[in-house]
Design an enzyme around this catalytic site. Structure first.
Site, PDB file in Angstrom:
ATOM      1  N   ASN A  28     -29.445 -41.129  49.152  1.00  0.00           N
ATOM      2  CA  ASN A  28     -28.860 -42.390  48.686  1.00  0.00           C
ATOM      3  C   ASN A  28     -29.720 -42.876  47.523  1.00  0.00           C
ATOM      4  O   ASN A  28     -30.852 -43.305  47.726  1.00  0.00           O
ATOM      5  CB  ASN A  28     -28.874 -43.389  49.857  1.00  0.00           C
ATOM      6  CG  ASN A  28     -28.484 -44.792  49.428  1.00  0.00           C
ATOM      7  OD1 ASN A  28     -27.996 -44.998  48.316  1.00  0.00           O
ATOM      8  ND2 ASN A  28     -28.714 -45.754  50.304  1.00  0.00           N
ATOM      9  N   LYS A  72     -29.294 -45.405  45.636  1.00  0.00           N
ATOM     10  CA  LYS A  72     -29.296 -46.873  45.488  1.00  0.00           C
ATOM     11  C   LYS A  72     -29.105 -47.249  44.018  1.00  0.00           C
ATOM     12  O   LYS A  72     -28.382 -46.565  43.303  1.00  0.00           O
ATOM     13  CB  LYS A  72     -30.579 -47.460  46.096  1.00  0.00           C
ATOM     14  CG  LYS A  72     -30.788 -46.972  47.538  1.00  0.00           C
ATOM     15  CD  LYS A  72     -31.832 -47.730  48.288  1.00  0.00           C
ATOM     16  CE  LYS A  72     -31.931 -47.169  49.699  1.00  0.00           C
ATOM     17  NZ  LYS A  72     -32.843 -47.887  50.550  1.00  0.00           N
ATOM     18  N   HIS A  74     -24.181 -49.964  54.636  1.00  0.00           N
ATOM     19  CA  HIS A  74     -25.622 -49.718  54.497  1.00  0.00           C
ATOM     20  C   HIS A  74     -26.365 -51.028  54.754  1.00  0.00           C
ATOM     21  O   HIS A  74     -25.867 -52.108  54.446  1.00  0.00           O
ATOM     22  CB  HIS A  74     -25.933 -49.184  53.095  1.00  0.00           C
ATOM     23  CG  HIS A  74     -27.373 -48.808  52.955  1.00  0.00           C
ATOM     24  ND1 HIS A  74     -28.334 -49.732  52.623  1.00  0.00           N
ATOM     25  CD2 HIS A  74     -28.025 -47.636  53.153  1.00  0.00           C
ATOM     26  CE1 HIS A  74     -29.519 -49.129  52.623  1.00  0.00           C
ATOM     27  NE2 HIS A  74     -29.352 -47.860  52.938  1.00  0.00           N
ATOM     28  N   GLU A  93     -28.566 -52.579  53.261  1.00  0.00           N
ATOM     29  CA  GLU A  93     -28.693 -53.499  52.115  1.00  0.00           C
ATOM     30  C   GLU A  93     -27.374 -54.218  51.847  1.00  0.00           C
ATOM     31  O   GLU A  93     -27.368 -55.369  51.410  1.00  0.00           O
ATOM     32  CB  GLU A  93     -29.195 -52.731  50.887  1.00  0.00           C
ATOM     33  CG  GLU A  93     -30.685 -52.439  51.022  1.00  0.00           C
ATOM     34  CD  GLU A  93     -31.122 -51.075  50.539  1.00  0.00           C
ATOM     35  OE1 GLU A  93     -30.452 -50.507  49.657  1.00  0.00           O
ATOM     36  OE2 GLU A  93     -32.131 -50.556  51.062  1.00  0.00           O
ATOM     37  N   GLU A 126     -29.949 -46.184  60.877  1.00  0.00           N
ATOM     38  CA  GLU A 126     -31.070 -46.542  60.007  1.00  0.00           C
ATOM     39  C   GLU A 126     -31.663 -47.870  60.476  1.00  0.00           C
ATOM     40  O   GLU A 126     -31.137 -48.940  60.156  1.00  0.00           O
ATOM     41  CB  GLU A 126     -30.587 -46.709  58.565  1.00  0.00           C
ATOM     42  CG  GLU A 126     -29.961 -45.458  57.987  1.00  0.00           C
ATOM     43  CD  GLU A 126     -29.968 -45.513  56.459  1.00  0.00           C
ATOM     44  OE1 GLU A 126     -30.659 -44.678  55.871  1.00  0.00           O
ATOM     45  OE2 GLU A 126     -29.320 -46.393  55.893  1.00  0.00           O
ATOM     46  N   GLY A 129     -37.345 -48.168  53.410  1.00  0.00           N
ATOM     47  CA  GLY A 129     -38.141 -48.522  52.238  1.00  0.00           C
ATOM     48  C   GLY A 129     -39.491 -49.131  52.575  1.00  0.00           C
ATOM     49  O   GLY A 129     -40.158 -49.695  51.725  1.00  0.00           O
ATOM     50  N   SER A 179     -37.354 -44.247  55.600  1.00  0.00           N
ATOM     51  CA  SER A 179     -38.644 -43.664  55.210  1.00  0.00           C
ATOM     52  C   SER A 179     -38.768 -42.171  55.558  1.00  0.00           C
ATOM     53  O   SER A 179     -39.841 -41.719  55.961  1.00  0.00           O
ATOM     54  CB  SER A 179     -39.813 -44.463  55.800  1.00  0.00           C
ATOM     55  OG  SER A 179     -39.795 -45.779  55.284  1.00  0.00           O
TER      56      SER A 179
HETATM   57  P1  PGA Z   1     -35.668 -44.999  52.431  1.00  0.00           P
HETATM   58  O1  PGA Z   1     -34.147 -45.507  52.430  1.00  0.00           O
HETATM   59  O2  PGA Z   1     -35.631 -43.517  52.701  1.00  0.00           O
HETATM   60  O3  PGA Z   1     -36.206 -45.323  51.049  1.00  0.00           O
HETATM   61  O4  PGA Z   1     -36.371 -45.747  53.512  1.00  0.00           O
HETATM   62  C1  PGA Z   1     -33.212 -45.007  53.344  1.00  0.00           C
HETATM   63  C2  PGA Z   1     -31.869 -45.654  53.125  1.00  0.00           C
HETATM   64  O5  PGA Z   1     -31.823 -46.853  52.829  1.00  0.00           O
HETATM   65  O6  PGA Z   1     -30.806 -44.997  53.240  1.00  0.00           O
END
Ligand code: PGA
Length: 262
Positions: free
Chosen positions: A11, A13, A100, A102, A173, A179, A224
């Site tokens: 992803n 983003k 997601h 976010e 997730e 993140g 992560s």
């Molecule tokens: P990250 O993000 O691997 O940077 O923690 C995962 C995601 O949001 O899909």
């Protein structure tokens, strides 16, 4: 018992201009040729780069799935700034992320809205990856299963039957792991994945499917994920793949994760 393919997704983003996205996609295509085939690989670039990325991965020796990070549930209309499932499909992309964390926590997307997006995607022929996961305060107050269960129920509410469900991939997730550098331990992730599979079993039954359907469903872990922890996560029986954010932004780290799934 059905065997499940490993599915590694990146992803991106809000990272990469169109030319940067094209470059990363071609580097991935080249790099994948050197990795034993095994995992299905998918990338979710910003929508503006979908066409360029679809073109960049075309004709390689390994196929790379391309998808969007979000869609609007309406077919078309006065929704400034939004994109529809048909628009995503018109780029040649085949998948979309839905719900997601976010989208849910930065843009306040409600559970029911995610459900409408999943249904709209399927109606128009786009395959959804429905993301679910609890916040830290929800985990600490023992509500992980309740939250994940609610998100699954609403996210899958609009599906017509087991044929629809079979097209949906789930990504677990935990919000506190996205993140932040804090990965859920493989054991902790496995516990929630097994719970998600049991819940899927119930939802399948309600929609006229069988227990085997939930056994065949793909459940990805995200939060992560790094080259160093990918293999141990994938070793767990109910972790069928990974949804990778930060570590999917360079070819070297994403390819190392794809290698762990091969
Ligand atoms: P990250 O993000 O691997 O940077 O923690 C995962 C995601 O949001 O899909």
């Amino acid at each position: 018992m059905p065997t499940r393919p490993t599915f590694i997704a990146g992803n991106w983003k809000m990272h990469k201009t169109v030319s940067e996205a094209r470059l990363l996609a071609s580097e991935l295509l080249k790099g994948l040729a050197a990795i034993p085939p095994g995992a299905q690989v998918a990338i979710f670039p910003p929508s503006i780069a979908l066409t360029a990325v679809v073109e960049a991965v075309r004709g390689g020796s390994r196929s790379i799935i391309v998808g969007s990070q979000n869609i609007h549930p309406a077919v078309q209309g006065a929704y400034t700034g939004e994109i529809s499932a048909a628009m995503v499909l018109s780029t040649g992309a085949t998948h979309t992320l839905v719900g997601h964390s976010e989208r849910r926590h930065v843009f306040h997307e409600q559970d029911a809205e995610s459900g409408k997006k999943v249904a709209a995607a399927l109606e128009q022929g786009l395959l959804p990856v429905l993301c679910v996961g609890e916040k830290i305060e929800e985990r600490e107050s023992g509500r992980t299963e309740e939250v994940v269960s609610r998100q699954l129920k609403s996210g899958l509410a609009g599906l017509r039957g087991p044929e629809d469900l079979r097209k949906v991939i789930i990504a677990y997730e935990p919000v506190w792991a996205i993140g932040t550098g804090k990965t859920a331990t493989p054991e902790l992730a496995q516990e929630v994945h097994a719970f998600v599979r049991r819940r899927l079993g119930t939802i399948y039954k309600e929609k006229g499917g069988t227990a085997d359907d939930a056994e065949a469903g793909l459940i990805l872990y995200g939060g992560s994920v790094q080259p160093g922890n990918a293999a141990e996560l994938l070793a767990k029986p109910d972790i069928d793949g990974l949804l990778v954010g930060g570590a999917s932004l360079t070819a070297a780290s994403f390819l190392a994760i794809c290698g762990a799934g091969s």
